[in-house]
Design an enzyme around this catalytic site. Sequence first.
Site, PDB file in Angstrom:
ATOM      1  N   ASP A  48     -14.123 -27.242  32.125  1.00 53.19           N
ATOM      2  CA  ASP A  48     -13.319 -28.459  31.959  1.00 53.19           C
ATOM      3  C   ASP A  48     -12.879 -28.611  30.501  1.00 53.19           C
ATOM      4  O   ASP A  48     -12.127 -29.528  30.160  1.00 53.19           O
ATOM      5  CB  ASP A  48     -14.051 -29.705  32.480  1.00 53.19           C
ATOM      6  CG  ASP A  48     -15.351 -29.991  31.747  1.00 53.19           C
ATOM      7  OD1 ASP A  48     -15.735 -29.193  30.865  1.00 53.19           O
ATOM      8  OD2 ASP A  48     -15.990 -31.021  32.058  1.00 53.19           O
ATOM      9  N   SER A  49     -13.304 -27.679  29.648  1.00 52.14           N
ATOM     10  CA  SER A  49     -12.791 -27.619  28.269  1.00 52.14           C
ATOM     11  C   SER A  49     -11.270 -27.436  28.290  1.00 52.14           C
ATOM     12  O   SER A  49     -10.614 -27.645  27.280  1.00 52.14           O
ATOM     13  CB  SER A  49     -13.457 -26.479  27.497  1.00 52.14           C
ATOM     14  OG  SER A  49     -13.400 -25.274  28.228  1.00 52.14           O
ATOM     15  N   ASP A  87     -16.015 -25.445  36.957  1.00 54.06           N
ATOM     16  CA  ASP A  87     -16.724 -26.571  36.346  1.00 54.06           C
ATOM     17  C   ASP A  87     -16.422 -27.847  37.126  1.00 54.06           C
ATOM     18  O   ASP A  87     -15.266 -28.115  37.467  1.00 54.06           O
ATOM     19  CB  ASP A  87     -16.177 -26.729  34.915  1.00 54.06           C
ATOM     20  CG  ASP A  87     -17.235 -27.164  33.937  1.00 54.06           C
ATOM     21  OD1 ASP A  87     -18.366 -27.448  34.360  1.00 54.06           O
ATOM     22  OD2 ASP A  87     -16.919 -27.195  32.728  1.00 54.06           O
ATOM     23  N   LYS A 117     -20.371 -25.191  38.264  1.00 56.45           N
ATOM     24  CA  LYS A 117     -21.264 -25.615  37.161  1.00 56.45           C
ATOM     25  C   LYS A 117     -21.309 -27.135  37.135  1.00 56.45           C
ATOM     26  O   LYS A 117     -20.287 -27.795  37.309  1.00 56.45           O
ATOM     27  CB  LYS A 117     -20.769 -25.080  35.812  1.00 56.45           C
ATOM     28  CG  LYS A 117     -21.634 -25.574  34.638  1.00 56.45           C
ATOM     29  CD  LYS A 117     -21.317 -24.884  33.341  1.00 56.45           C
ATOM     30  CE  LYS A 117     -20.122 -25.419  32.625  1.00 56.45           C
ATOM     31  NZ  LYS A 117     -20.188 -26.867  32.272  1.00 56.45           N
ATOM     32  N   GLU A 119     -23.002 -30.426  34.954  1.00 58.35           N
ATOM     33  CA  GLU A 119     -23.691 -30.867  33.741  1.00 58.35           C
ATOM     34  C   GLU A 119     -24.785 -31.888  34.071  1.00 58.35           C
ATOM     35  O   GLU A 119     -24.597 -32.713  34.966  1.00 58.35           O
ATOM     36  CB  GLU A 119     -22.698 -31.518  32.774  1.00 58.35           C
ATOM     37  CG  GLU A 119     -21.694 -30.552  32.192  1.00 58.35           C
ATOM     38  CD  GLU A 119     -20.743 -31.217  31.210  1.00 58.35           C
ATOM     39  OE1 GLU A 119     -20.959 -32.384  30.836  1.00 58.35           O
ATOM     40  OE2 GLU A 119     -19.777 -30.546  30.809  1.00 58.35           O
ATOM     41  N   GLU A 186     -26.219 -25.691  25.682  1.00 61.26           N
ATOM     42  CA  GLU A 186     -25.148 -25.910  24.690  1.00 61.26           C
ATOM     43  C   GLU A 186     -25.658 -26.694  23.485  1.00 61.26           C
ATOM     44  O   GLU A 186     -26.276 -27.749  23.630  1.00 61.26           O
ATOM     45  CB  GLU A 186     -23.965 -26.654  25.341  1.00 61.26           C
ATOM     46  CG  GLU A 186     -22.832 -26.909  24.335  1.00 61.26           C
ATOM     47  CD  GLU A 186     -21.501 -27.266  24.968  1.00 61.26           C
ATOM     48  OE1 GLU A 186     -21.350 -27.169  26.199  1.00 61.26           O
ATOM     49  OE2 GLU A 186     -20.593 -27.634  24.198  1.00 61.26           O
TER      50      GLU A 186
END
Length: 269
Positions: A48-49, A87, A117, A119, A186
């Site tokens: 999602d970056s 993501d 993924k 978070e 991270e």
Amino acid sequence: MVVKNKITVKDFQRMKDEGEKITMISAYTFPIAKILDEVGIDSILVGDSLGMTVLGYENTLEVTLEDMIRHSQAVSRGSEKSLIIGDMPFLSFGASIEETTINAGRLVKEGKCEAVKLEGGRERIKDIEAIKAIGIPVLGHIGLTPTYINMFGGFKVQGKEEAAAKRLLEDAKMLEKAGIFGVVLESIPWKLAKEISENLSIPTIGIGAGEFCDGQVLVIDDLIGLSSIVKPKFVKKYSDTQKIIRNAIQEYSKEVKEGKFPSEEQRYD
Ligand code: KIV
């Protein structure tokens, strides 16, 4: 079509067990996915970056599931071997287990991802179990998790204090127990990342977490020097792509202005 040599989550585990480092790159487009796949990068994370690198947002919070699906489709069309991980963006998880599961399913069904993924730490256990129960492998992500930046007060290194480090180690173990196939660490101190990596039997993938993780991930724009966002300490720039593009565009512009492009070579008879 089943592609020979396709990397799967089983290969991730094998690489950890055999001490082979795992390569992962966050990427979002067809041409880049093709290059990464051909070079032999183990996994492409459609991160999602992309909200910051591709869409120009300040952070990742505005990224939608539709954005992620669209870019996952492009990446999957460009890749044959790399494991493709999608993501889950902000608010595609966390509202209800049912919605989280459906959204993870859409990344696989429509985005053609082979894993997702997610978070977060222990608060995500029920989501992980539900997603896994419908056959989707989940990669965890702890430490500096960008969807939580408003809680962290910005992009800050996590797990520096003893209590926070202890909690991250506990989270990693709890997520492993819930069934994740690996975990992104991270922006945490390298000693903590080493301790987590040694205490888990699944692989850890580091970004700003030092050299003792089982694999590494970087954002493609940072790695090739395309990003104009401030470069975090953990980024290594392997080329200056901004400069290469700038030079090419300047030359094109100059040649058009001077009537040198197109020349006879580029015209039709
Ligand atoms: O969004 C992303 O690209 C990521 C990686 C930096 C791990 O989450």
